[in-house]
Design a protein around this motif. Structure first.
Motif, short mmCIF file in Angstrom:
data_model
loop_
_atom_site.label_atom_id
_atom_site.label_comp_id
_atom_site.label_asym_id
_atom_site.label_seq_id
_atom_site.Cartn_x
_atom_site.Cartn_y
_atom_site.Cartn_z
N ARG A 1 47.29 10.26 36.21
CA ARG A 1 46.54 9.10 36.07
C ARG A 1 45.97 8.75 34.69
NH1 ARG A 1 44.49 10.50 41.56
NH2 ARG A 1 42.76 11.78 40.61
N GLN A 2 45.40 10.01 34.17
CA GLN A 2 44.96 9.98 32.59
C GLN A 2 46.25 9.31 31.85
OE1 GLN A 2 43.39 13.69 31.66
NE2 GLN A 2 41.68 13.52 33.05
N ARG A 3 47.47 9.90 32.22
CA ARG A 3 48.57 9.44 31.49
C ARG A 3 48.81 8.03 31.35
NH1 ARG A 3 52.15 13.01 30.30
NH2 ARG A 3 52.01 14.15 32.36
N ALA A 4 48.76 7.48 32.64
CA ALA A 4 49.04 5.88 32.82
C ALA A 4 47.83 5.22 32.20
CB ALA A 4 49.00 5.80 34.60
N GLU A 5 46.46 5.71 32.13
CA GLU A 5 45.60 4.96 31.34
C GLU A 5 46.23 5.09 29.87
OE1 GLU A 5 42.07 6.86 32.42
OE2 GLU A 5 41.94 6.11 34.52
N ALA A 6 46.36 6.17 29.37
CA ALA A 6 46.92 6.23 28.02
C ALA A 6 48.04 5.41 27.52
CB ALA A 6 47.13 7.71 27.66
N ILE A 7 49.05 5.19 28.43
CA ILE A 7 50.06 4.37 28.30
C ILE A 7 49.75 2.93 28.18
CG2 ILE A 7 52.45 3.81 29.30
CD1 ILE A 7 52.78 6.56 30.50
N GLU A 8 48.79 2.83 29.15
CA GLU A 8 48.29 1.23 29.06
C GLU A 8 47.53 0.99 27.88
OE1 GLU A 8 45.27 -1.62 31.58
OE2 GLU A 8 46.09 -0.05 32.57
N ALA A 9 46.77 1.82 27.37
CA ALA A 9 45.89 1.33 26.09
C ALA A 9 46.92 1.44 24.91
CB ALA A 9 45.23 2.69 26.08
N ALA A 10 47.97 2.50 24.78
CA ALA A 10 49.03 2.38 23.76
C ALA A 10 49.68 1.14 23.84
CB ALA A 10 49.89 3.74 23.85
N CYS A 11 49.86 0.69 25.07
CA CYS A 11 50.72 -0.69 25.05
C CYS A 11 50.03 -1.78 24.73
CB CYS A 11 51.29 -0.79 26.62
SG CYS A 11 52.23 -2.43 26.79
N ILE A 12 48.68 -2.03 25.05
CA ILE A 12 47.88 -2.99 24.69
C ILE A 12 47.51 -2.89 22.78
CG2 ILE A 12 45.35 -3.68 24.46
CD1 ILE A 12 45.10 -2.70 27.44
N ALA A 13 47.62 -1.57 22.25
CA ALA A 13 47.35 -1.32 20.87
C ALA A 13 48.76 -1.92 20.42
CB ALA A 13 47.18 -0.10 20.73
N ALA A 14 49.87 -1.61 20.91
CA ALA A 14 51.27 -2.11 20.28
C ALA A 14 51.57 -3.55 20.24
CB ALA A 14 52.46 -1.37 20.99
#
Length: 293
Positions: free
Chosen positions: A62-75
């Protein structure tokens, strides 16, 4: 050596952009969190020691999914979207493996952590393939980060697996006994693969010949085959290709096993580097083979 490959098939197609990459990663993380979570909520009292492992794994995903979402938004300025997917992301946490563990009367915390290690090794192979086949530098760099993250996770999970092994056997160092190394056989396989790739290159078109020769360097990585080697006729050349692919896959398996059995950091890092190089080479060889028929 592994009885079956960790990754049943290569990624369906090259990842075309960063949005697609994060959509794949997000789908895989959410799927893993869901499946681990179901096991965390399942089973009777005898499953209790295993349940807590899957609770931890579900939370990590779940934490990985949240981190991926944040990284995608940043990118790219938005969250991962299913519309970015051109093919169904490969299953890194198969339900069959989880069912086997859930239904076994011999399920242990050690077995659960060992399965989680396997899943992150599978993720490492997957993202290494994605990086090797990426056409854009930005996609390649992001895939390489995903692969490094999978390696880091695998190291942490191995630590938990080792602790579970010790706890189950009540012996402080039961899980740290060095295993017999397969790197000596890998050296011979590397030499044989070097010769196979060289022979393959002699019948390949110019662009593919350069690509194949780049995989074996300038001769410093192994003995240069005799220049008067008889070039294979078409049937024999097909056998050379099949043999090269088989040896390349064997080497990837050996290096991954070596990383899994490593008892010190330097040995682990060496095996992981060799595995990453070997998997990327295997991806290149399969791509060349698919283009030549």
């Amino acid at each position: 050596m592994r009885s079956e490959p960790l990754l049943a098939a290569e990624p369906t197609a090259p990842v075309r952009n960063v949005g697609e990459l994060y959509a794949i990663a997000s789908t895989q993380a959410q799927r893993a969190a869901l499946r681990y979570g179901k096991l965390a909520a399942a089973g009777d009292e005898t499953f209790e020691p295993v349940r807590c492992v899957f609770e931890a794994l579900s939370e990590r995903e779940r934490q990985r999914a949240e981190a991926i979402e944040a990284a995608c938004i940043a990118a790219i300025g938005r969250a991962p979207a299913q519309a970015d997917l051109r093919w169904m992301p490969m299953d890194l946490v198969p339900t069959e493996e989880l069912s086997d563990l859930k239904n076994s009367l011999l399920s242990t915390a050690y077995g659960a952590w060992a399965l989680a290690v396997r899943h992150r090794e599978r993720a490492f192979i997957f993202w290494t393939y994605v990086a090797a086949r990426a056409e854009l530098a930005i996609v390649r760099a992001a895939a390489e980060r995903m692969a490094r993250e999978a390696l880091h996770d695998g190291n942490l999970l191995r630590r938990e697996r080792r602790l579970a092994w010790r706890a189950e056997r009540s012996e402080a160092h039961a899980g740290d006994a060095p295993a017999a190394t397969e790197l000596s056989s890998a050296a011979l396989l590397e030499s044989l693969l070097f010769k196979d790739i060289f022979r393959w290159s002699q019948e390949a078109p110019a662009a593919q010949r350069r690509h194949l020769l780049s995989l074996i360097g300038d001769g410093s990585q192994g003995p240069v085959p005799e220049t008067n080697d008889t070039l294979p006729h078409p049937e024999a050349l097909d056998e050379v290709k099949r043999r090269a692919l088989r040896r390349a896959e064997q080497l990837s398996s050996i290096y991954l096993d070596e990383a899994d059995k490593a008892v010190d950091q330097s040995r682990l890092e060496l095996a992981q580097q060799l595995a990453a190089r070997s998997i990327a080479r295997l991806a290149d060889l399969r791509t060349i083979a698919s283009h030549t028929g």
